[in-house]
Every structure is written in structure tokens, then in C-alpha cells.
Write a protein that holds these residues in place. Structure first.
Motif, PDB file in Angstrom:
ATOM      1  N   TRP A  64       0.822  -1.207   0.000  1.00 45.93           N
ATOM      2  CA  TRP A  64       0.000   0.000   0.000  1.00 45.93           C
ATOM      3  C   TRP A  64       0.862   1.266   0.000  1.00 45.93           C
ATOM      4  CZ3 TRP A  64      -5.033   1.092  -0.656  1.00 45.93           C
ATOM      5  CH2 TRP A  64      -5.490   2.353  -0.253  1.00 45.93           C
ATOM      6  N   TRP A  65       1.866   1.293   0.857  1.00 47.48           N
ATOM      7  CA  TRP A  65       2.733   2.458   1.030  1.00 47.48           C
ATOM      8  C   TRP A  65       3.451   2.794  -0.280  1.00 47.48           C
ATOM      9  CZ3 TRP A  65       7.269   2.610   5.140  1.00 47.48           C
ATOM     10  CH2 TRP A  65       7.670   3.931   5.339  1.00 47.48           C
ATOM     11  N   VAL A  66       4.066   1.779  -0.887  1.00 51.35           N
ATOM     12  CA  VAL A  66       4.831   2.006  -2.109  1.00 51.35           C
ATOM     13  C   VAL A  66       3.920   2.442  -3.252  1.00 51.35           C
ATOM     14  CG1 VAL A  66       6.152   0.821  -3.917  1.00 51.35           C
ATOM     15  CG2 VAL A  66       6.779   0.528  -1.508  1.00 51.35           C
ATOM     16  N   TYR A  67       2.741   1.847  -3.353  1.00 52.75           N
ATOM     17  CA  TYR A  67       1.839   2.242  -4.444  1.00 52.75           C
ATOM     18  C   TYR A  67       1.335   3.670  -4.253  1.00 52.75           C
ATOM     19  CZ  TYR A  67      -1.733   2.073  -8.044  1.00 52.75           C
ATOM     20  OH  TYR A  67      -2.496   2.340  -9.158  1.00 52.75           O
ATOM     21  N   GLN A  68       1.084   4.049  -3.001  1.00 51.30           N
ATOM     22  CA  GLN A  68       0.653   5.428  -2.757  1.00 51.30           C
ATOM     23  C   GLN A  68       1.777   6.420  -3.049  1.00 51.30           C
ATOM     24  OE1 GLN A  68      -2.581   6.012  -2.197  1.00 51.30           O
ATOM     25  NE2 GLN A  68      -2.713   3.777  -2.353  1.00 51.30           N
ATOM     26  N   LEU A  69       3.022   6.004  -2.861  1.00 50.65           N
ATOM     27  CA  LEU A  69       4.161   6.883  -3.131  1.00 50.65           C
ATOM     28  C   LEU A  69       4.432   7.036  -4.625  1.00 50.65           C
ATOM     29  CD1 LEU A  69       6.643   5.627  -0.376  1.00 50.65           C
ATOM     30  CD2 LEU A  69       5.569   7.882  -0.457  1.00 50.65           C
ATOM     31  N   THR A  70       4.190   5.970  -5.403  1.00 52.79           N
ATOM     32  CA  THR A  70       4.610   5.964  -6.800  1.00 52.79           C
ATOM     33  C   THR A  70       3.464   5.901  -7.810  1.00 52.79           C
ATOM     34  OG1 THR A  70       4.782   3.542  -6.874  1.00 52.79           O
ATOM     35  CG2 THR A  70       6.730   4.776  -6.131  1.00 52.79           C
ATOM     36  N   LYS A  71       2.327   5.335  -7.403  1.00 46.62           N
ATOM     37  CA  LYS A  71       1.195   5.092  -8.312  1.00 46.62           C
ATOM     38  C   LYS A  71       1.618   4.248  -9.517  1.00 46.62           C
ATOM     39  CE  LYS A  71      -1.790   7.375  -5.903  1.00 46.62           C
ATOM     40  NZ  LYS A  71      -2.880   6.672  -5.202  1.00 46.62           N
ATOM     41  N   VAL A  97      -3.668  -2.454  -6.613  1.00 47.62           N
ATOM     42  CA  VAL A  97      -4.132  -1.787  -7.827  1.00 47.62           C
ATOM     43  C   VAL A  97      -5.631  -2.035  -8.037  1.00 47.62           C
ATOM     44  CG1 VAL A  97      -3.756  -1.506 -10.301  1.00 47.62           C
ATOM     45  CG2 VAL A  97      -1.833  -2.106  -8.818  1.00 47.62           C
ATOM     46  N   PHE A  98      -6.051  -3.302  -7.876  1.00 48.70           N
ATOM     47  CA  PHE A  98      -7.472  -3.622  -8.025  1.00 48.70           C
ATOM     48  C   PHE A  98      -8.307  -2.854  -7.006  1.00 48.70           C
ATOM     49  CE2 PHE A  98      -6.034  -7.035 -10.677  1.00 48.70           C
ATOM     50  CZ  PHE A  98      -7.120  -7.360 -11.483  1.00 48.70           C
ATOM     51  N   ALA A  99      -7.841  -2.830  -5.742  1.00 50.95           N
ATOM     52  CA  ALA A  99      -8.603  -2.158  -4.686  1.00 50.95           C
ATOM     53  C   ALA A  99      -8.707  -0.659  -4.933  1.00 50.95           C
ATOM     54  CB  ALA A  99      -7.957  -2.426  -3.321  1.00 50.95           C
ATOM     55  N   THR A 100      -7.622  -0.058  -5.429  1.00 49.16           N
ATOM     56  CA  THR A 100      -7.595   1.398  -5.618  1.00 49.16           C
ATOM     57  C   THR A 100      -8.286   1.835  -6.908  1.00 49.16           C
ATOM     58  OG1 THR A 100      -5.509   1.535  -4.393  1.00 49.16           O
ATOM     59  CG2 THR A 100      -6.075   3.405  -5.779  1.00 49.16           C
ATOM     60  N   ASP A 101      -7.953   1.183  -8.024  1.00 48.32           N
ATOM     61  CA  ASP A 101      -8.354   1.695  -9.336  1.00 48.32           C
ATOM     62  C   ASP A 101      -9.544   0.979  -9.971  1.00 48.32           C
ATOM     63  OD1 ASP A 101      -6.225   3.417  -9.060  1.00 48.32           O
ATOM     64  OD2 ASP A 101      -4.841   2.156 -10.211  1.00 48.32           O
ATOM     65  N   ILE A 102      -9.772  -0.296  -9.631  1.00 48.76           N
ATOM     66  CA  ILE A 102     -10.824  -1.065 -10.299  1.00 48.76           C
ATOM     67  C   ILE A 102     -12.039  -1.261  -9.401  1.00 48.76           C
ATOM     68  CG2 ILE A 102     -11.408  -3.299 -11.350  1.00 48.76           C
ATOM     69  CD1 ILE A 102      -8.477  -3.479 -12.266  1.00 48.76           C
ATOM     70  N   LEU A 103     -11.804  -1.720  -8.159  1.00 46.42           N
ATOM     71  CA  LEU A 103     -12.920  -2.011  -7.252  1.00 46.42           C
ATOM     72  C   LEU A 103     -13.273  -0.832  -6.357  1.00 46.42           C
ATOM     73  CD1 LEU A 103     -11.804  -5.631  -6.274  1.00 46.42           C
ATOM     74  CD2 LEU A 103     -13.445  -4.942  -8.027  1.00 46.42           C
ATOM     75  N   LYS A 104     -12.388   0.189  -6.281  1.00 46.22           N
ATOM     76  CA  LYS A 104     -12.648   1.430  -5.530  1.00 46.22           C
ATOM     77  C   LYS A 104     -13.053   1.134  -4.075  1.00 46.22           C
ATOM     78  CE  LYS A 104     -12.402   3.646  -9.514  1.00 46.22           C
ATOM     79  NZ  LYS A 104     -11.240   4.485  -9.883  1.00 46.22           N
ATOM     80  N   SER A 105     -12.271   0.296  -3.387  1.00 49.00           N
ATOM     81  CA  SER A 105     -12.666  -0.159  -2.041  1.00 49.00           C
ATOM     82  C   SER A 105     -11.947   0.556  -0.906  1.00 49.00           C
ATOM     83  CB  SER A 105     -12.411  -1.666  -1.919  1.00 49.00           C
ATOM     84  OG  SER A 105     -11.042  -1.956  -2.105  1.00 49.00           O
TER      85      SER A 105
END
Length: 411
Positions: A38-45, A252-260
Motif C-alpha cells: 500500500w505504502w509504495v503504491y501510494q508513493l509511486t502510483k 491496484v485492483f482495490a484502488t483503481d478497479i474495485l474502488k474499495s
């Protein structure tokens, strides 16, 4: 037939201490894995940055694994377990620096990400040692007749802690943020060490000066390759999970596809472990009695189908159920594979064989995470997951047709 062997195994106080310590340390590790993704994806997208987490850990872990097996077989295991546990406390403590002092130090998102990769590189070295230690201690703690139930309980403990760790990691990130979640993780590892202190010492059966390092490592590798049932089970697991590692892309699925959001991410991340926990609990009461080789091949194929379904789904609860079912099938695979390895490995070589086993596991999990990140970057997230599930199906078919000993395996 219902079995009460697990209850008898739990009467062993030392075994309970080992399982309790493992519960807390795996709980911490799974929370950390959730947090880092989660941390790395929020930092880099960038989904590829998630894959690099796995690569940062697997390179040192695999590189050191054979030597770690030699060290485990030649030294007192309790001492090694405690050393590894406290090294984890120190290394994870280093992550508190960017978490707490980012404003003062003016780190950019990419600088924090590179720092995280560096810390994870060193945890990979420690993992090469700590991974095989606990399973190598079990046969010395429980009687041989109770070994299958002990293995099942060990896997059940691992999966329960994984479920709790993934879910708690997501909830804590949303509730208190990254830095305080790290504090909780360090505290849990420290609690695990208290239970490890209660274990009896397990000394080596070898005289260090009489066995050369290279000869010792070669002995472990040769045993794996001449035991076709072990080799087939490990290869099946490694390549299936390598291509079917959809879990790595859950942020990625939680953030961009499933919006959870973070909370939904934590539950989704725990879904496969929830399924595994359900099936492990069932197998501890109603164990598999025959045709374990055929069952292993069938559940790996089913796992691939579930990964394809997850990749194609755009509905949160449908995605969740596909992951739960994949976890149930993977849980059966884990029990069969673990039992084969333990039952067919002599005590004097157990550390080295389990270290080779850990290479297969780490190659599948961490390299699978890297493969998922790379495939997502090249093909897109959804296509990469569907591709991985399809490859898992193909691998199950290939192994079924080329390894008759595994196909006919029973214990």
C-alpha cells in the motif's frame, strides 16, 4: 473419518510455544507485506513498484538459502531463531525513519521507495535463515506418529495469522497510518521472541569441522532431485504461484478497479488466506486419506481458474469470493506439499532440504510478485492476471503428464 490427533499434538507445551511464537511473527510479517504494498503504491502510483518489493527480497533470500540450510543443520536452532527474530526488529525499525521524520528530512516519494527496497533487501537475507528454522524444529518436538497433524496445525497457524495480518494491516493503515502500524508490527515480533525463548535447545547432529560447506549444500540439492515426489510437488507449486500471483496486484485492483479504499484492500488481501484457513481447519479434522497426488494436481488447476475469474471481475464481493476459493484450493496444496517434504526427509538433512524448499517458495511468491508487476506494466493489470491464471492451468497439465510418481503419490 474424524481425527483427534491435532488435539493430542497440542498437548505438547513446547509445540504450543513454537506455534504461538510463529503466529505472532507471521502476523507481523503479513501486516508488513500489506503495509509495504500500500505504502509504495501510494508513493509511486506505479504497479511495477509493487513488483520490485518482491524482487528486492527474493534475490538475497534465494542467494543465501543453500548456505542458510547448512548453517541450520550445523548449529543450535533456538539460538539462530532468536537472532533472526531480533534482526527483523532492528531492520523494520529502520523503516520508522522515513515514516516519522519524512517532513524533517524532506524525502521524496521515490527516495522513500528506494530506501524501503534497501531495507527489504536485508530482511531477505534474514528470511533465508528464519524460513526453514521453524519447520525443521517440529520433528524434534513432536513424535513421528503425530507429525502429519503437527504439519497441518503449523500450516493452520500460519494461515490464521496471515488472515489476521492482512486484514489488520489494511484496517490499521486506514485507522492510525503507516508509522503507527509499523510500531505495532515491531511489537508483535518482540512478543513472538518471548515464546521462542521458552523452547528447548536443538543441537546439531553433525561435527562442523568434518563437513565442508559446498559438500553439505550439494547433499541437500541432490536429495531433492533424486526424490521425484518432492521435486514434482515443489516445481508445481513454484511455477503455479509464480504465474498465478494475483495477490500482488490487489493494491491496484482495490484502488483503481474495485474502488474499495484501505479497509476494503485489507479484507481483499486477506481473502485467499481466509479460504486457506477454512480448508486447513477442515483437513485437521477430516484429513486426506488417499490419492493426494491427484488431488494436488486438481487443486492447482482449480487455483488457476479462480485467478482468471478474479482478473475478469469488476464486482468487489465476487472478486473476494474468487480469492477465497483460490485460497481454499491453495491450502490443500500447501498441506499435501508440506507433508510430502517432511515425511520423506531424514532428520540429519532436514535444514538443507527445507532451505531448498524455501527457494522454491520464495521464487514462486516474491518472483511471482515481480512477474505480476512486470506483466501488469506490459499488458495491463487485468490481462496480466488472466494470463497468469491461464499459465497455471497449463503448468498443472504439464506436470500431470510428465511426473507419474507425483500423480500416483499417496501417504
Amino acid at each position: 473419518m474424524i481425527s483427534f490427533a491435532p488435539l493430542k499434538t497440542l498437548e505438547n507445551i513446547e509445540f504450543r510455544n513454537l506455534l504461538t511464537g510463529r503466529f505472532f511473527i507471521v502476523l507481523a510479517f503479513r501486516m508488513l507485506a500489506t503495509l509495504l504494498g500500500w505504502w509504495v503504491y501510494q508513493l509511486t502510483k506505479d504497479p511495477f513498484s509493487i513488483g520490485l518489493i518482491g524482487l528486492s527480497e527474493v534475490i538475497p533470500a534465494v542467494s543465501c538459502a543453500l548456505y542458510a540450510g547448512h548453517v541450520i543443520d550445523m548449529n543450535e536452532k533456538k539460538k539462530l531463531l532468536l537472532i533472526c527474530t531480533y534482526l527483523y526488529v532492528f531492520l523494520i525499525g529502520l523503516l520508522l525513519i522515513p515514516a516519522f521524520f519524512n517532513v524533517e528530512l524532506h524525502f521524496s516519494g521515490h527516495e522513500i521507495t528506494y530506501y524501503i527496497y534497501g531495507v527489504i533487501f536485508f530482511t531477505g537475507i534474514v528470511r533465508a535463515f528464519i524460513g526453514p528454522i521453524v519447520p525443521s524444529m517440529i520433528p524434534k518436538i513432536v513424535q513421528k506418529v503425530n507429525l502429519p497433524s503437527a504439519i497441518t496445525l503449523n500450516q493452520g497457524t500460519f494461515l490464521i495469522s496471515s488472515v489476521c495480518g492482512h486484514a489488520a494491516g489494511g484496517f490499521l493503515i486506514g485507522l492510525v497510518g503507516v508509522k503507527w502500524t509499523l510500531i505495532v508490527i515491531i511489537s508483535l515480533i518482540s512478543i513472538a521472541s518471548i515464546f521462542f525463548w521458552q523452547l528447548n535447545k536443538q543441537f546439531s547432529q553433525h561435527e562442523k569441522d568434518k563437513i565442508k560447506v559446498m559438500e553439505s549444500m550439494r547433499e541437500g540439492i541432490c536429495y531433492i532431485f533424486k526424490t521425484k515426489e518432492i521435486l514434482g510437488a515443489l516445481c508445481l507449486d513454484m511455477f503455479a504461484v509464480l504465474f498465478g500471483g494475483a495477490v500482488a496486484m490487489i493494491p491496484v485492483f482495490a484502488t483503481d478497479i474495485l474502488k474499495s479504499g484501505a479497509e476494503g484492500f485489507g479484507l481483499l488481501n486477506a481473502a485467499s488466506d481466509i479460504g486457506s484457513m477454512i480448508i486447513i481447519t477442515t483437513l485437521s479434522i477430516i484429513p486426506l486419506r488417499k490419492n493426494q497426488g491427484k488431488v494436488l494436481l486438481s487443486v492447482v488447476a482449480g487455483f488457476g481458474l479462480c485467478i482468471i475469474g478474479f482478473g475478469l471481475s469488476h464486482y468487489y464481493w465476487l472478486s473476494f469470493m474468487f480469492l477465497v476459493l483460490s485460497g481454499m484450493l491453495d491450502g490443500i496444496s500447501v498441506v499435501i506439499r508440506g507433508t510430502i517434504v517432511q515425511l520423506k526427509t531424514p532428520d540429519h538433512i532436514r535444514g538443507r532440504v527445507l532451505s531448498v524448499n524455501s527457494i522454491f517458495i520464495m521464487s514462486s511468491n516474491e518472483m511471482g510478485q515481480f512477474e505480476s508487476g512486470l506483466a501488469a506494466k506490459l499488458m495491463g493489470v487485468v490481462r496480466s492476471v488472466v494470463f497468469g491464471g491461464s499459465m497455471t492451468l497449463l503448468i498443472a497439465l504439464v506436470v500431470a503428464t510428465t511426473n507419474p510418481k507425483l500423480r500416483k503419490m499417496q501417504y
